[in-house]
Design a protein around this motif. Structure first.
Motif, PDB file in Angstrom:
ATOM      1  N   MET A 168       0.838  -1.200   0.000  1.00 45.78           N
ATOM      2  CA  MET A 168       0.000   0.000   0.000  1.00 45.78           C
ATOM      3  C   MET A 168       0.878   1.256   0.000  1.00 45.78           C
ATOM      4  O   MET A 168       0.638   2.169  -0.754  1.00 45.78           O
ATOM      5  N   GLU A 169       1.875   1.283   0.883  1.00 49.24           N
ATOM      6  CA  GLU A 169       2.770   2.449   0.965  1.00 49.24           C
ATOM      7  C   GLU A 169       3.475   2.688  -0.361  1.00 49.24           C
ATOM      8  O   GLU A 169       3.661   3.818  -0.779  1.00 49.24           O
ATOM      9  N   LYS A 170       3.838   1.600  -1.051  1.00 48.35           N
ATOM     10  CA  LYS A 170       4.502   1.735  -2.346  1.00 48.35           C
ATOM     11  C   LYS A 170       3.593   2.431  -3.353  1.00 48.35           C
ATOM     12  O   LYS A 170       4.051   3.256  -4.140  1.00 48.35           O
ATOM     13  N   ASN A 171       2.290   2.115  -3.328  1.00 48.28           N
ATOM     14  CA  ASN A 171       1.346   2.758  -4.241  1.00 48.28           C
ATOM     15  C   ASN A 171       1.249   4.258  -3.982  1.00 48.28           C
ATOM     16  O   ASN A 171       1.135   5.042  -4.916  1.00 48.28           O
ATOM     17  N   ILE A 172       1.279   4.646  -2.719  1.00 47.72           N
ATOM     18  CA  ILE A 172       1.214   6.073  -2.388  1.00 47.72           C
ATOM     19  C   ILE A 172       2.475   6.780  -2.874  1.00 47.72           C
ATOM     20  O   ILE A 172       2.403   7.859  -3.460  1.00 47.72           O
ATOM     21  N   ASP A 173       3.636   6.169  -2.671  1.00 42.72           N
ATOM     22  CA  ASP A 173       4.891   6.753  -3.138  1.00 42.72           C
ATOM     23  C   ASP A 173       4.907   6.870  -4.661  1.00 42.72           C
ATOM     24  O   ASP A 173       5.340   7.871  -5.210  1.00 42.72           O
ATOM     25  N   LEU A 174       4.435   5.827  -5.340  1.00 44.36           N
ATOM     26  CA  LEU A 174       4.389   5.838  -6.797  1.00 44.36           C
ATOM     27  C   LEU A 174       3.418   6.904  -7.295  1.00 44.36           C
ATOM     28  O   LEU A 174       3.719   7.629  -8.250  1.00 44.36           O
ATOM     29  N   LYS A 175       2.283   7.014  -6.631  1.00 42.57           N
ATOM     30  CA  LYS A 175       1.312   8.051  -6.994  1.00 42.57           C
ATOM     31  C   LYS A 175       1.951   9.433  -6.873  1.00 42.57           C
ATOM     32  O   LYS A 175       1.854  10.257  -7.787  1.00 42.57           O
ATOM     33  N   ASP A 176       2.646   9.681  -5.774  1.00 38.91           N
ATOM     34  CA  ASP A 176       3.304  10.973  -5.575  1.00 38.91           C
ATOM     35  C   ASP A 176       4.383  11.226  -6.627  1.00 38.91           C
ATOM     36  O   ASP A 176       4.532  12.340  -7.110  1.00 38.91           O
ATOM     37  N   LEU A 177       5.132  10.186  -6.991  1.00 43.28           N
ATOM     38  CA  LEU A 177       6.150  10.314  -8.036  1.00 43.28           C
ATOM     39  C   LEU A 177       5.520  10.692  -9.371  1.00 43.28           C
ATOM     40  O   LEU A 177       6.023  11.577 -10.081  1.00 43.28           O
ATOM     41  N   ILE A 178       4.411  10.061  -9.714  1.00 39.79           N
ATOM     42  CA  ILE A 178       3.734  10.363 -10.986  1.00 39.79           C
ATOM     43  C   ILE A 178       3.159  11.779 -10.956  1.00 39.79           C
ATOM     44  O   ILE A 178       3.257  12.520 -11.941  1.00 39.79           O
ATOM     45  N   LEU A 179       2.577  12.176  -9.827  1.00 43.18           N
ATOM     46  CA  LEU A 179       2.062  13.548  -9.706  1.00 43.18           C
ATOM     47  C   LEU A 179       3.187  14.566  -9.900  1.00 43.18           C
ATOM     48  O   LEU A 179       3.017  15.563 -10.616  1.00 43.18           O
ATOM     49  N   LYS A 180       4.340  14.323  -9.301  1.00 46.83           N
ATOM     50  CA  LYS A 180       5.487  15.236  -9.450  1.00 46.83           C
ATOM     51  C   LYS A 180       5.994  15.248 -10.884  1.00 46.83           C
ATOM     52  O   LYS A 180       6.364  16.306 -11.409  1.00 46.83           O
ATOM     53  N   THR A 181       6.019  14.087 -11.515  1.00 46.18           N
ATOM     54  CA  THR A 181       6.471  13.994 -12.907  1.00 46.18           C
ATOM     55  C   THR A 181       5.562  14.809 -13.822  1.00 46.18           C
ATOM     56  O   THR A 181       6.041  15.573 -14.660  1.00 46.18           O
ATOM     57  N   LEU A 182       4.263  14.650 -13.653  1.00 44.88           N
ATOM     58  CA  LEU A 182       3.310  15.420 -14.471  1.00 44.88           C
ATOM     59  C   LEU A 182       3.454  16.919 -14.214  1.00 44.88           C
ATOM     60  O   LEU A 182       3.485  17.716 -15.155  1.00 44.88           O
ATOM     61  N   ASP A 183       3.564  17.289 -12.951  1.00 43.40           N
ATOM     62  CA  ASP A 183       3.677  18.702 -12.598  1.00 43.40           C
ATOM     63  C   ASP A 183       4.961  19.316 -13.160  1.00 43.40           C
ATOM     64  O   ASP A 183       4.933  20.402 -13.744  1.00 43.40           O
ATOM     65  N   SER A 184       6.072  18.637 -13.006  1.00 40.80           N
ATOM     66  CA  SER A 184       7.347  19.186 -13.470  1.00 40.80           C
ATOM     67  C   SER A 184       7.440  19.248 -14.992  1.00 40.80           C
ATOM     68  O   SER A 184       8.280  19.961 -15.537  1.00 40.80           O
ATOM     69  N   ASN A 185       6.563  18.522 -15.674  1.00 44.73           N
ATOM     70  CA  ASN A 185       6.543  18.551 -17.141  1.00 44.73           C
ATOM     71  C   ASN A 185       5.347  19.316 -17.695  1.00 44.73           C
ATOM     72  O   ASN A 185       4.918  19.089 -18.808  1.00 44.73           O
ATOM     73  N   LYS A 186       4.834  20.198 -16.855  1.00 47.17           N
ATOM     74  CA  LYS A 186       3.828  21.189 -17.245  1.00 47.17           C
ATOM     75  C   LYS A 186       2.465  20.629 -17.653  1.00 47.17           C
ATOM     76  O   LYS A 186       1.754  21.215 -18.469  1.00 47.17           O
ATOM     77  N   ALA A 187       2.085  19.493 -17.072  1.00 53.09           N
ATOM     78  CA  ALA A 187       0.715  19.021 -17.247  1.00 53.09           C
ATOM     79  C   ALA A 187      -0.201  20.005 -16.519  1.00 53.09           C
ATOM     80  O   ALA A 187       0.208  20.647 -15.553  1.00 53.09           O
ATOM     81  N   LEU A 188      -1.428  20.116 -16.985  1.00 47.35           N
ATOM     82  CA  LEU A 188      -2.380  21.077 -16.424  1.00 47.35           C
ATOM     83  C   LEU A 188      -3.448  20.358 -15.599  1.00 47.35           C
ATOM     84  O   LEU A 188      -3.799  19.220 -15.885  1.00 47.35           O
ATOM     85  N   ASP A 189      -3.986  21.075 -14.593  1.00 47.11           N
ATOM     86  CA  ASP A 189      -5.148  20.602 -13.824  1.00 47.11           C
ATOM     87  C   ASP A 189      -5.007  19.147 -13.364  1.00 47.11           C
ATOM     88  O   ASP A 189      -5.888  18.314 -13.602  1.00 47.11           O
TER      89      ASP A 189
END
Length: 116
Positions: free
Chosen positions: A1-22
């Motif tokens: 479960m903890e791994k899924n949360i970490d992976l989710k946060d990594l993907i959110l950061k990846t999208l944000d740092s590459n200028k994904a919107l909303d």
């Protein structure tokens, strides 16, 4: 479960740092058995959407989700990156508004009515 949360946060950061919107994240744990989280984001063009989906796929694979894949390869308006317990939708803003996935999945759905 903890791994899924970490992976989710990594993907959110990846999208944000590459200028994904909303960018939004929806917890599906008590709504569906298909995944633990759904992330929805928008890209600014078909190239941006494609690049974002490829970056997300690479992050998933380098973090142990070897069976992940991109759906909608032919579409310039939408990509789905299937990360098994994490699903990422990347839309053109017009298509995202049309489908309103965040509205559908954000509503509380009783477990008895989930048929996936």
């Amino acid at each position: 479960m903890e791994k899924n949360i970490d992976l989710k946060d990594l993907i959110l950061k990846t999208l944000d740092s590459n200028k994904a919107l909303d960018i939004i994240s929806i917890d599906l744990k008590n709504k569906s058995s298909m995944a633990d989280y759904m992330i929805i984001a928008s890209g600014t063009s078909s190239r941006h959407i494609q690049a974002l989906s490829e970056m997300v796929l690479e992050k998933l694979k380098t973090n142990g989700i070897k069976n992940s894949k991109i759906e909608g390869k032919e579409s310039g308006d939408w990509k789905l990156v299937d990360g098994i317990d994490l699903i990422v939708h990347i839309f053109h803003p017009d298509k995202r508004k049309f489908y309103e996935l965040e509205k559908i999945w954000s509503e509380i759905i009783p477990k008895e009515k989930v048929m996936i």
